[in-house]
Motif scaffolding. Sequence first.
Motif, PDB file in Angstrom:
ATOM      1  N   LYS A 129       0.836  -1.203   0.000  1.00 34.56           N
ATOM      2  CA  LYS A 129       0.000   0.000   0.000  1.00 34.56           C
ATOM      3  C   LYS A 129       0.873   1.256   0.000  1.00 34.56           C
ATOM      4  O   LYS A 129       0.595   2.228  -0.720  1.00 34.56           O
ATOM      5  CB  LYS A 129      -0.931  -0.007   1.213  1.00 34.56           C
ATOM      6  CG  LYS A 129      -1.955   1.120   1.210  1.00 34.56           C
ATOM      7  CD  LYS A 129      -2.940   0.968   2.361  1.00 34.56           C
ATOM      8  CE  LYS A 129      -4.001   2.057   2.318  1.00 34.56           C
ATOM      9  NZ  LYS A 129      -4.993   1.898   3.419  1.00 34.56           N
ATOM     10  N   VAL A 130       1.943   1.228   0.792  1.00 35.23           N
ATOM     11  CA  VAL A 130       2.885   2.354   0.805  1.00 35.23           C
ATOM     12  C   VAL A 130       3.532   2.516  -0.572  1.00 35.23           C
ATOM     13  O   VAL A 130       3.674   3.627  -1.089  1.00 35.23           O
ATOM     14  CB  VAL A 130       3.963   2.139   1.884  1.00 35.23           C
ATOM     15  CG1 VAL A 130       5.090   3.160   1.744  1.00 35.23           C
ATOM     16  CG2 VAL A 130       3.352   2.234   3.281  1.00 35.23           C
ATOM     17  N   MET A 131       3.902   1.393  -1.186  1.00 34.02           N
ATOM     18  CA  MET A 131       4.507   1.454  -2.518  1.00 34.02           C
ATOM     19  C   MET A 131       3.522   1.994  -3.557  1.00 34.02           C
ATOM     20  O   MET A 131       3.918   2.647  -4.532  1.00 34.02           O
ATOM     21  CB  MET A 131       4.998   0.066  -2.939  1.00 34.02           C
ATOM     22  CG  MET A 131       6.227  -0.427  -2.203  1.00 34.02           C
ATOM     23  SD  MET A 131       7.713   0.592  -2.468  1.00 34.02           S
ATOM     24  CE  MET A 131       7.702   1.564  -0.961  1.00 34.02           C
ATOM     25  N   SER A 132       2.245   1.737  -3.364  1.00 33.18           N
ATOM     26  CA  SER A 132       1.232   2.292  -4.254  1.00 33.18           C
ATOM     27  C   SER A 132       1.251   3.819  -4.206  1.00 33.18           C
ATOM     28  O   SER A 132       1.181   4.490  -5.239  1.00 33.18           O
ATOM     29  CB  SER A 132      -0.163   1.777  -3.844  1.00 33.18           C
ATOM     30  OG  SER A 132      -1.178   2.426  -4.574  1.00 33.18           O
ATOM     31  N   LYS A 133       1.407   4.357  -3.009  1.00 29.21           N
ATOM     32  CA  LYS A 133       1.479   5.815  -2.857  1.00 29.21           C
ATOM     33  C   LYS A 133       2.762   6.356  -3.467  1.00 29.21           C
ATOM     34  O   LYS A 133       2.774   7.433  -4.094  1.00 29.21           O
ATOM     35  CB  LYS A 133       1.393   6.187  -1.376  1.00 29.21           C
ATOM     36  CG  LYS A 133       0.038   5.888  -0.747  1.00 29.21           C
ATOM     37  CD  LYS A 133       0.017   6.254   0.728  1.00 29.21           C
ATOM     38  CE  LYS A 133      -1.323   5.921   1.364  1.00 29.21           C
ATOM     39  NZ  LYS A 133      -1.342   6.211   2.822  1.00 29.21           N
TER      40      LYS A 133
END
Length: 496
Positions: free
Chosen positions: A112-116
């Motif tokens: 999810k962090v990598m998505s941001k």
Amino acid sequence: MKEIKLFINGEFKNSSTGETFESIDPCTGELVAKVHNPSQEDINDAVEAAHTAFYSKEWSEMTRERRSEILLTISEKIKERKKELIEEEIKDSGSTFRKAAADVHNTSAFFKVMSKVAATFNFEEIDAKASREGFSKNKRQYTPIGVCAQIIPWNFPLVMAGWKIGPVLATGCTTVIKSAAETPVTASILAEILKESGVPNGVVNVITGGAKEGQALISHPKISKVAFTGSTAVGKIILGESAKTVKKTTLELGGKSPNIVLDDADLDIAVDGALYAFLYHSGQACDSGTRLLVQEGIYDQFMAKFLTRIEQISIGQTNDKNTGFGPVVSEKQFNTIMRYIETTKKEGAKLLFGGERITGEGFDKGYFIRPTAFEITPSNTIWKEEIFGPVVGVTKFKTEEEAIALANDSIYGLAAAIWTQDENKANSIASKLEAGTIWINEYHLLNPGMPFGGLKESGIGREMGVEGILAYLEVKHIWESDCNTREGKMWFDALF
């Protein structure tokens, strides 16, 4: 029993030679999976698939918004398959239910962090200080580094796969990732999730195997970057191999982390923190606090509490939600740890607790070692060498200066911790410690927005944080002239 195949160019395939091996549950000794071992041909196919995918329009021209969507979908699908992933991680790696559940959660959160990151990272920026109107516009452009070879260890199989694959997808690289032979199952499940989430064929390829397969992968001429997590000894070999063709390399290696308890520490917190520091996942963490330094003013009181609490550690079967401490990963690792324990006994170190195999009903078929504590000095082998098991060496110190000197007396510099109620003192000591991550009144917790990695022989480069993203990018300086007359370009006159 599961069958773990090679994941190459979006398809699950048998090894071209038909060679397989078995993965064993370190808690019960039962068979977990039949695993296909890749041949040189299979590894070549995987690298070629990654190379083709890197230059394909589908991937190279994919918008950052689409990459972000894929990463977020991966995060959600990991949560959807949480129960399965926990069960398989427990059986394959010897993780306790609590540890496996945390790993699944953290892996989902990391994607999810990598998505941001994919959506917001500034891949091109004009440098206002370097640029000058009427002369030049100067900008940095960050481009994906290329095809990556990523090798992960057996202690945190799913988390480490996430740490490696996440930045690849966020930056537009491609990869062949090799899971550890001891723990191949959840990386294979993650491959299924990647395919279901829309990752194009060839972008991520997943194989397994040992040193021979790792060597074949990192030496391939079409590999542009190597990322390895594992022992310092193997890391040095990989660095030497990478140097032959100047491959970009990041290494997260061993540790012998100091855990400093000052005489003004909250003892209840510090004691439990010290146990958590070296016993989490049965001591099989690279940042484990295996050198426990306790100030002499509280030493006796601290150790009395420490020995009381160590007896209360919840030891049991890995699938029991009440279990806090389980087996080590394999017979090989068990034997290595026991050799260190016997060596330390022979060196005359005082055994404070443990030091033997746990036996009895429910334990005889697993690789269980009782939590072990020695009183040691810097002359002891376990002061210097990483054990990767549930063993701590306790050392008394007098002054803060002595604690700092003892803490830094190591070839490693991965992590450290300080326990004190004086914030100024803690930060002063932290500034003098040679370690990549330093906790104050805490241990093991990591933040995906902050870098993780080591100093000295604990590694090169960082994972997570901005630094972890930059490790997968090449930076270009693009100079655009803002001087558009021949007369203005007087430097050309150097030739005339």
